[in-house]
Motif scaffolding. Sequence first.
Motif: not given
Length: 332
Positions: A133, A151, A158, A162, A221, A243
């Motif tokens: 993050a 996000v 994670v 973040v 993600n 990510c």
Amino acid sequence: MVIAKAWVLKKHFDGFPKTSDFDLKKIELPNLKDGGEQKLLLESVFLSVDPYMRPYSRRSMKEGDIMIGTQVARIVESKNPAFTVGTYVVGNSGWRTHFISDGKDLQLLPSSWPESLPKSLALGTVGMPGLTAYFGLLEVCKMKPGETVLVNAAAGAVGSVVGQLAKIGGCKVVGCAGSDDKVAYLKKIGFDEAFNYKTVKSLDEALRKASPDGYDCFFDNVGGEFASIAINQMKKYGRIAVCGAISQYNDSVPQKGPYVQVPMIFKELRMEGFIVSRWSNRRDEGVKALLKWVMEGKVKYHEHVTEGFENMPMAFIGMLKGENLGKAVVKV
């Protein structure tokens, strides 16, 4: 003589992992010798289960290999003066109860680690997910105060960090997760807007409602359909940090996308994939910052703890299904 238990990959995963894809083995460890390379005996205290294990198992493992992963371990026996018995370290020795090390691949927990803080956080908020993050936001997204950050998988190990780091950085934060409980948690830890992507009628509308002006940064993600919809709501010169792609890890047949080129061209977007090991030379900087914020209460954490080494496969499968709130760990 120590008998270690270890989970091995019996069969490469086809679609979603099953408990029958794993095998529990016993391994006899040799005694430590003076002057040899193998100078430390360690026992795992907490083990990590993470989304990356799913794609990496196919990329870097053979059937019969011990499952990859990290642990917080305690030194039980030492013939290395740099490591005293009883010291806690982070290791990268896979799903096993005990292992032998020369110490080169071990990272000591910071000396400033308070007794009141669970050592398992070295696998989560103050470990690899937290560092992901930290560097993803600072180095890939290059967030600036006043920007809007999106996000997904925001209640995970994670994503939850973040959102909190973006708030510390003076940004507006929008998060989405897969249950109402997770959405409530996001609001509790300071997200400005949060929604359950499984229950909204239209993801496009939910994203537009959460930030009518669009998004400067998107920390992705999930990948797949979510990313295809979100990219159309980026602001001009927006940045996307790729990510993870957990929506695709268990597909037997690869998804066919919409394609990203048109919004990328017209909005002049920057999209960059990254792996946190790129900044391994700055690990201490990240750990120090994260530990400080946790101790100050600026970054809150939640752990989903499964008891018992024998439950590693179930914990891993549950994490891939999104059953965890925050970081999923197994307590040996």
